[in-house]
Motif scaffolding. Structure first.
Motif, PDB file in Angstrom:
ATOM      1  N   PRO A 122      -2.291  -1.048  -4.088  1.00  0.00           N
ATOM      2  CA  PRO A 122      -1.291   0.034  -4.149  1.00  0.00           C
ATOM      3  C   PRO A 122      -0.979   0.636  -2.789  1.00  0.00           C
ATOM      4  O   PRO A 122       0.157   1.045  -2.532  1.00  0.00           O
ATOM      5  CB  PRO A 122      -1.922   1.058  -5.101  1.00  0.00           C
ATOM      6  CG  PRO A 122      -3.378   0.736  -5.107  1.00  0.00           C
ATOM      7  CD  PRO A 122      -3.480  -0.736  -4.899  1.00  0.00           C
ATOM      8  N   ASP A 123      -1.982   0.706  -1.908  1.00  0.00           N
ATOM      9  CA  ASP A 123      -1.729   1.261  -0.575  1.00  0.00           C
ATOM     10  C   ASP A 123      -0.810   0.343   0.225  1.00  0.00           C
ATOM     11  O   ASP A 123       0.097   0.819   0.936  1.00  0.00           O
ATOM     12  CB  ASP A 123      -3.045   1.459   0.176  1.00  0.00           C
ATOM     13  CG  ASP A 123      -3.896   2.576  -0.413  1.00  0.00           C
ATOM     14  OD1 ASP A 123      -3.305   3.463  -1.071  1.00  0.00           O
ATOM     15  OD2 ASP A 123      -5.121   2.565  -0.226  1.00  0.00           O
ATOM     16  N   GLU A 124      -1.039  -0.955   0.140  1.00  0.00           N
ATOM     17  CA  GLU A 124      -0.169  -1.889   0.849  1.00  0.00           C
ATOM     18  C   GLU A 124       1.249  -1.838   0.302  1.00  0.00           C
ATOM     19  O   GLU A 124       2.225  -1.852   1.057  1.00  0.00           O
ATOM     20  CB  GLU A 124      -0.710  -3.309   0.761  1.00  0.00           C
ATOM     21  CG  GLU A 124       0.173  -4.306   1.505  1.00  0.00           C
ATOM     22  CD  GLU A 124      -0.248  -5.758   1.330  1.00  0.00           C
ATOM     23  OE1 GLU A 124       0.151  -6.573   2.184  1.00  0.00           O
ATOM     24  OE2 GLU A 124      -0.947  -6.064   0.341  1.00  0.00           O
ATOM     25  N   ARG A 125       1.365  -1.754  -0.999  1.00  0.00           N
ATOM     26  CA  ARG A 125       2.702  -1.704  -1.609  1.00  0.00           C
ATOM     27  C   ARG A 125       3.465  -0.470  -1.137  1.00  0.00           C
ATOM     28  O   ARG A 125       4.646  -0.546  -0.801  1.00  0.00           O
ATOM     29  CB  ARG A 125       2.577  -1.720  -3.123  1.00  0.00           C
ATOM     30  CG  ARG A 125       1.940  -3.004  -3.660  1.00  0.00           C
ATOM     31  CD  ARG A 125       1.751  -2.930  -5.151  1.00  0.00           C
ATOM     32  NE  ARG A 125       3.028  -3.065  -5.853  1.00  0.00           N
ATOM     33  CZ  ARG A 125       3.164  -2.889  -7.170  1.00  0.00           C
ATOM     34  NH1 ARG A 125       2.135  -2.553  -7.910  1.00  0.00           N
ATOM     35  NH2 ARG A 125       4.341  -3.060  -7.730  1.00  0.00           N
ATOM     36  N   ALA A 126       2.783   0.661  -1.111  1.00  0.00           N
ATOM     37  CA  ALA A 126       3.435   1.897  -0.666  1.00  0.00           C
ATOM     38  C   ALA A 126       3.802   1.816   0.807  1.00  0.00           C
ATOM     39  O   ALA A 126       4.886   2.264   1.214  1.00  0.00           O
ATOM     40  CB  ALA A 126       2.514   3.091  -0.918  1.00  0.00           C
ATOM     41  N   ARG A 127       2.895   1.243   1.606  1.00  0.00           N
ATOM     42  CA  ARG A 127       3.142   1.133   3.051  1.00  0.00           C
ATOM     43  C   ARG A 127       4.336   0.232   3.344  1.00  0.00           C
ATOM     44  O   ARG A 127       5.181   0.545   4.192  1.00  0.00           O
ATOM     45  CB  ARG A 127       1.888   0.592   3.728  1.00  0.00           C
ATOM     46  CG  ARG A 127       1.968   0.553   5.251  1.00  0.00           C
ATOM     47  CD  ARG A 127       0.631   0.167   5.853  1.00  0.00           C
ATOM     48  NE  ARG A 127       0.268  -1.214   5.551  1.00  0.00           N
ATOM     49  CZ  ARG A 127      -0.738  -1.588   4.765  1.00  0.00           C
ATOM     50  NH1 ARG A 127      -1.494  -0.666   4.169  1.00  0.00           N
ATOM     51  NH2 ARG A 127      -1.013  -2.865   4.558  1.00  0.00           N
ATOM     52  N   ARG A 128       4.433  -0.877   2.647  1.00  0.00           N
ATOM     53  CA  ARG A 128       5.534  -1.808   2.898  1.00  0.00           C
ATOM     54  C   ARG A 128       6.868  -1.302   2.350  1.00  0.00           C
ATOM     55  O   ARG A 128       7.931  -1.756   2.777  1.00  0.00           O
ATOM     56  CB  ARG A 128       5.207  -3.175   2.309  1.00  0.00           C
ATOM     57  CG  ARG A 128       4.063  -3.893   3.033  1.00  0.00           C
ATOM     58  CD  ARG A 128       3.895  -5.321   2.583  1.00  0.00           C
ATOM     59  NE  ARG A 128       2.788  -5.966   3.270  1.00  0.00           N
ATOM     60  CZ  ARG A 128       2.869  -6.515   4.473  1.00  0.00           C
ATOM     61  NH1 ARG A 128       4.025  -6.493   5.131  1.00  0.00           N
ATOM     62  NH2 ARG A 128       1.812  -7.103   5.018  1.00  0.00           N
ATOM     63  N   CYS A 129       6.804  -0.367   1.411  1.00  0.00           N
ATOM     64  CA  CYS A 129       8.036   0.174   0.829  1.00  0.00           C
ATOM     65  C   CYS A 129       8.484   1.469   1.500  1.00  0.00           C
ATOM     66  O   CYS A 129       9.433   2.101   1.038  1.00  0.00           O
ATOM     67  CB  CYS A 129       7.859   0.402  -0.665  1.00  0.00           C
ATOM     68  SG  CYS A 129       7.815  -1.119  -1.636  1.00  0.00           S
TER      69      CYS A 129
END
Length: 452
Positions: free
Chosen positions: A152-159
């Motif tokens: 979830p952290d990577e998804r938020a960071r990339r978005c």
């Protein structure tokens, strides 16, 4: 032997000079030094980045626009003003020398890079066609990777996407790309459109201060109504591969930092034996360089006195001034060759237009504040008129129609996968030589001398 005229730069200013010289100086040998065979219409780059327009729609072919001018495919990396020689690095990487009787410098500008930790490594620009194409692929790639990630952290960071600079370029880039990413997120089964976050970071207390408080506030309302975070009165303190830190201490996890905080004159101007003003070559009102009347400079890289404003002001670095300085420069080149009097440049700015994507825009033609659909109509009509090339106008109008009917293109092309995206990589800001190095390089090469 015919007179040798070298023009450096193929943008609004340089191509305009060459085109007019073809008519005014039919016997002259005209060389236009430009790395690409096109004139780039910079105001459309945010729409290229957002997939509204294909890359070819934002350019006008020089080979079609010019008839007699020889386009030299390369970049001017140094000039010996005393010897009247221009050092050119060809697109093949080979150096060559052009001699001249008259020289017109119109190399334009590059992205202004501040001394912010990590900016040169992780900042991405939208100042060239390659940067706009890269930025589109990069943004689409972030959504694709986020869609496949279970972190979830990577998804938020990339978005999360951060645009630094609340001027015309930054606002248009954020506004257009936000529309693309929001629409695209709905097509990914594992992405919530609400996960896509855009930030506009502006050190000033308002957006686009040159347009006035009212239009700046109208723009802020449009952006915030779409969910874009507008952070005023703060600046970028540092950036790394996973975050951007702001001057108020906030850390925004992101892998996309788009830097649009101003422009600087081409570094070429700072490598000449001539006076500069904040990096722009100092010229007189007739566009000539003091002490070198055979050299003229125009456009973003020249400090041209703004006679219409007065008070020691210089013309702002806009396409409007560059395109209108071009005919004056061409006329003065011909006058100088004939020993006739030159004329001064004088033009009052007609206003600005800002496309916010869709039916949103703000504009200030002739000092009148416009916003909404009316401003959008004025903005797009102005862009079509300013291109001055029927084929290019038709491509842009057709692309706008297709985008309105079917949405922006959401295909990641992938041809820039191996590029780093660094500002210096796409804008070649490290290519220029100081006067001593230029003279040494020129002495080792045979100048190209056109046959009479």
């Amino acid at each position: 032997m015919s007179e040798r005229i070298v023009v450096v730069g193929g943008g609004f200013a340089g191509s305009g000079v060459a085109r007019r010289l073809e008519r005014l100086a039919p016997d002259a040998d005209i060389r236009l030094v430009c790395p690409d065979d096109y004139m780039l219409y910079l105001p459309l780059l945010p729409q290229v980045a957002a997939g509204v327009l294909p890359a070819p729609a934002a350019v006008v072919s020089l080979s079609r626009r010019l008839r007699r001018t020889v386009v030299v495919p390369g970049r001017a990396t140094g000039i010996d003003l005393d010897a009247r020689r221009v050092l050119v690095r060809s697109i093949t990487g080979n150096p060559e020398v052009l001699g001249y009787d008259r020289l017109v410098l119109a190399p334009g500008s590059v992205t202004k890079v501040m001394d912010v930790p990590g900016l040169r490594e992780y900042g991405r620009g939208c100042k060239t066609l390659a940067e706009a194409a890269y930025l589109r692929d990069h943004v689409l790639g972030q959504l694709e990777v986020a869609n496949t990630s279970d972190d979830p952290d990577e998804r938020a960071r990339r978005c999360r996407f951060v645009v630094v600079g609340g001027g015309y370029a930054g606002v248009e880039t954020a506004a257009n790309l936000q529309l693309m990413t929001t629409a695209l997120a709905r097509r990914f089964p594992r992405l919530d459109p609400g996960l896509v976050q855009w930030h506009v970071v502006q050190h000033h207390d308002g957006l686009m201060p040159g347009l006035g408080d009212r239009l700046g506030e109208d723009t802020r309302r449009v952006l915030e109504s779409r969910g874009i975070h507008v952070d005023l009165g703060v600046s970028l303190a540092a950036v790394d591969d996973e975050s951007a830190t702001l001057s108020d201490g906030r850390r925004l996890p992101t892998q996309t930092l788009i830097w649009t905080a101003g422009v600087s004159p081409s570094p070429l101007m700072g490598h000449l034996d001539a006076a500069t003003d904040h990096g722009r070559l100092v010229v007189g009102a007739d566009l000539s360089v003091p002490g070198h009347p055979e050299v003229l400079a125009i456009g973003d890289a020249a400090a041209v006195p703004d006679l219409a404003t007065g008070g020691g002001a210089v013309c702002p670095p806009t396409a409007q001034h560059a395109s209108r300085q071009a005919p004056v420069a061409a006329d003065n080149v011909v006058a100088g060759l004939a020993g006739a009097p030159t004329r001064e440049y004088r033009h009052r700015d007609l206003g600005m237009v800002v496309d916010l994507g869709g039916t949103d825009a703000v504009a200030k033609p002739f000092g009148v504040d416009l916003s909404g659909a009316v401003a959008a109509g004025v903005t797009r009509a102005y862009h079509l008129w300013a291109m001055r090339a029927p084929a290019a106008m038709a491509r842009v109008a057709s692309a706008w129609t297709l985008s309105a009917l079917h949405g922006a293109s959401a295909v990641r092309l992938g041809f820039l996968t191996g590029a780093s995206g660094r500002l210096a990589e796409f804008e070649h800001t490290d290519d220029y030589l100081d006067p001593a190095a230029t003279r040494a390089a020129i002495e080792g090469l045979r100048p190209r001398v056109p046959r009479g």
